[in-house]
Write a protein that holds these residues in place. Structure first.
Motif, PDB file in Angstrom:
ATOM      1  N   ARG A   4       1.837  97.264  65.881  1.00  0.00           N
ATOM      2  CA  ARG A   4       0.792  97.993  66.610  1.00  0.00           C
ATOM      3  C   ARG A   4       1.454  99.090  67.430  1.00  0.00           C
ATOM      4  N   VAL A   5       1.122 100.346  67.121  1.00  0.00           N
ATOM      5  CA  VAL A   5       1.687 101.496  67.825  1.00  0.00           C
ATOM      6  C   VAL A   5       0.557 102.207  68.558  1.00  0.00           C
ATOM      7  N   THR A   6       0.650 102.231  69.882  1.00  0.00           N
ATOM      8  CA  THR A   6      -0.347 102.925  70.688  1.00  0.00           C
ATOM      9  C   THR A   6       0.253 104.198  71.231  1.00  0.00           C
ATOM     10  N   PHE A   7      -0.386 105.317  70.897  1.00  0.00           N
ATOM     11  CA  PHE A   7       0.022 106.611  71.413  1.00  0.00           C
ATOM     12  C   PHE A   7      -0.785 106.910  72.664  1.00  0.00           C
ATOM     13  N   VAL A   8      -0.114 107.350  73.711  1.00  0.00           N
ATOM     14  CA  VAL A   8      -0.759 107.809  74.936  1.00  0.00           C
ATOM     15  C   VAL A   8      -0.491 109.308  75.016  1.00  0.00           C
ATOM     16  N   SER A 122       5.074 115.414  58.589  1.00  0.00           N
ATOM     17  CA  SER A 122       6.025 114.549  57.879  1.00  0.00           C
ATOM     18  C   SER A 122       7.093 113.995  58.820  1.00  0.00           C
ATOM     19  N   ARG A 123       7.568 114.826  59.748  1.00  0.00           N
ATOM     20  CA  ARG A 123       8.582 114.358  60.703  1.00  0.00           C
ATOM     21  C   ARG A 123       8.030 113.246  61.590  1.00  0.00           C
ATOM     22  N   VAL A 124       6.839 113.460  62.133  1.00  0.00           N
ATOM     23  CA  VAL A 124       6.226 112.448  62.998  1.00  0.00           C
ATOM     24  C   VAL A 124       5.915 111.182  62.182  1.00  0.00           C
ATOM     25  N   GLY A 125       5.418 111.361  60.962  1.00  0.00           N
ATOM     26  CA  GLY A 125       5.147 110.214  60.099  1.00  0.00           C
ATOM     27  C   GLY A 125       6.406 109.450  59.740  1.00  0.00           C
ATOM     28  N   GLY A 126       7.498 110.165  59.534  1.00  0.00           N
ATOM     29  CA  GLY A 126       8.777 109.503  59.253  1.00  0.00           C
ATOM     30  C   GLY A 126       9.209 108.630  60.418  1.00  0.00           C
ATOM     31  N   TRP A 127       8.993 109.130  61.642  1.00  0.00           N
ATOM     32  CA  TRP A 127       9.308 108.320  62.825  1.00  0.00           C
ATOM     33  C   TRP A 127       8.445 107.054  62.825  1.00  0.00           C
ATOM     34  N   GLU A 144       2.963 114.446  73.217  1.00  0.00           N
ATOM     35  CA  GLU A 144       2.090 115.600  73.317  1.00  0.00           C
ATOM     36  C   GLU A 144       0.872 115.393  72.410  1.00  0.00           C
ATOM     37  N   PRO A 145      -0.288 115.943  72.773  1.00  0.00           N
ATOM     38  CA  PRO A 145      -1.480 115.777  71.940  1.00  0.00           C
ATOM     39  C   PRO A 145      -1.260 116.182  70.479  1.00  0.00           C
ATOM     40  N   GLY A 146      -0.483 117.228  70.243  1.00  0.00           N
ATOM     41  CA  GLY A 146      -0.212 117.660  68.870  1.00  0.00           C
ATOM     42  C   GLY A 146       0.533 116.600  68.073  1.00  0.00           C
ATOM     43  N   VAL A 147       1.431 115.883  68.727  1.00  0.00           N
ATOM     44  CA  VAL A 147       2.179 114.812  68.068  1.00  0.00           C
ATOM     45  C   VAL A 147       1.230 113.676  67.689  1.00  0.00           C
ATOM     46  N   VAL A 148       0.309 113.350  68.581  1.00  0.00           N
ATOM     47  CA  VAL A 148      -0.666 112.288  68.292  1.00  0.00           C
ATOM     48  C   VAL A 148      -1.537 112.709  67.101  1.00  0.00           C
ATOM     49  N   ARG A 149      -1.968 113.949  67.083  1.00  0.00           N
ATOM     50  CA  ARG A 149      -2.764 114.448  65.955  1.00  0.00           C
ATOM     51  C   ARG A 149      -1.975 114.346  64.655  1.00  0.00           C
ATOM     52  N   ALA A 150      -0.716 114.741  64.675  1.00  0.00           N
ATOM     53  CA  ALA A 150       0.126 114.668  63.475  1.00  0.00           C
ATOM     54  C   ALA A 150       0.270 113.221  63.010  1.00  0.00           C
ATOM     55  N   ALA A 151       0.463 112.291  63.939  1.00  0.00           N
ATOM     56  CA  ALA A 151       0.595 110.879  63.579  1.00  0.00           C
ATOM     57  C   ALA A 151      -0.677 110.356  62.923  1.00  0.00           C
ATOM     58  N   LEU A 152      -1.823 110.770  63.429  1.00  0.00           N
ATOM     59  CA  LEU A 152      -3.092 110.324  62.849  1.00  0.00           C
ATOM     60  C   LEU A 152      -3.300 110.879  61.447  1.00  0.00           C
ATOM     61  N   VAL A 153      -3.000 112.141  61.255  1.00  0.00           N
ATOM     62  CA  VAL A 153      -3.130 112.733  59.923  1.00  0.00           C
ATOM     63  C   VAL A 153      -2.241 111.976  58.945  1.00  0.00           C
ATOM     64  N   TYR A 154      -1.016 111.694  59.364  1.00  0.00           N
ATOM     65  CA  TYR A 154      -0.071 110.970  58.498  1.00  0.00           C
ATOM     66  C   TYR A 154      -0.557 109.547  58.220  1.00  0.00           C
ATOM     67  N   ALA A 155      -0.927 108.837  59.274  1.00  0.00           N
ATOM     68  CA  ALA A 155      -1.330 107.437  59.121  1.00  0.00           C
ATOM     69  C   ALA A 155      -2.544 107.289  58.212  1.00  0.00           C
TER      70      ALA A 155
END
Length: 197
Positions: A4-8, A122-127, A144-155
């Protein structure tokens, strides 16, 4: 059990329209106040086994104020915006309108000389995919909000263009569960109780 990964999302350091690409500014007074007001709801996340943050000053400060003592993760840095670093979207558009249009339309475009949206996702998803997942576990990541958005798109394995349709507010939380290559978006809310007639 799944991981379980929670982004703040980090607290704001400027009004929304004044936000700058690759913004390295620290939290301003209103950002500090926002963190203090949200602390009651966000403090329980400090119990996560692993706590991370983006390398930006505001992400680190948000995590520290919330008592997470997060480990800085370079892979969670915001998108490298090349020569647009430090500009607002409006300023970049005024200087290079065709380049901004190309960047917004094509997830592989790098007219700014930095990182493409696709490479960023891809970088954020790789993490995300390389987080330890022994018998489940909880992770919190202030980013950062952009990182959270990238993680959601990847996930969600969503098209890269959907990045522009995700709104991540400062100090909001978003949780994904699963493991490498297989993630689910989790909504943690209070369920409505059936009414008694």
């Amino acid at each position: 059990m799944p991981l379980r990964v929670t982004f703040v999302a980090a607290a704001r350091s400027a009004p929304l329209l004044a936000e700058r690409f690759d913004d390295d500014r620290p939290l301003d007074r209103s950002g500090w106040d926002e963190v203090q007001r949200a602390a009651g709801e966000l403090l329980p996340l400090a119990g996560a086994e692993l706590r991370y943050c983006s390398p930006t000053p505001r992400s680190r400060a948000t995590g520290d104020v919330l008592g997470y003592t997060p480990l800085v993760q370079p892979a969670l840095r915001d998108c490298d915006m090349g020569r647009w670093r430090g500009l607002t979207l409006g300023e970049a558009m005024a200087r290079e309108p065709a380049a901004v249009d190309a960047w917004l339309a094509d997830p592989r475009a790098t007219p700014h000389g930095g990182e493409s949206l696709l490479a960023f996702i891809s970088r954020v998803g790789g993490w995300l995919d390389t987080r330890p997942a022994q018998d489940g576990g909880r992770i919190v990541a202030v980013a950062e909000p952009g990182v959270v958005r990238a993680a959601l798109v990847y996930a969600l394995k969503a098209p890269p263009a959907s990045y522009w349709n995700i709104d991540v507010r400062p100090l909001s939380t978003t949780t994904v569960t699963g493991r490498a290559g297989r993630w689910n978006l989790r909504f943690d809310g209070v369920s409505a109780q059936p009414s008694r007639a």
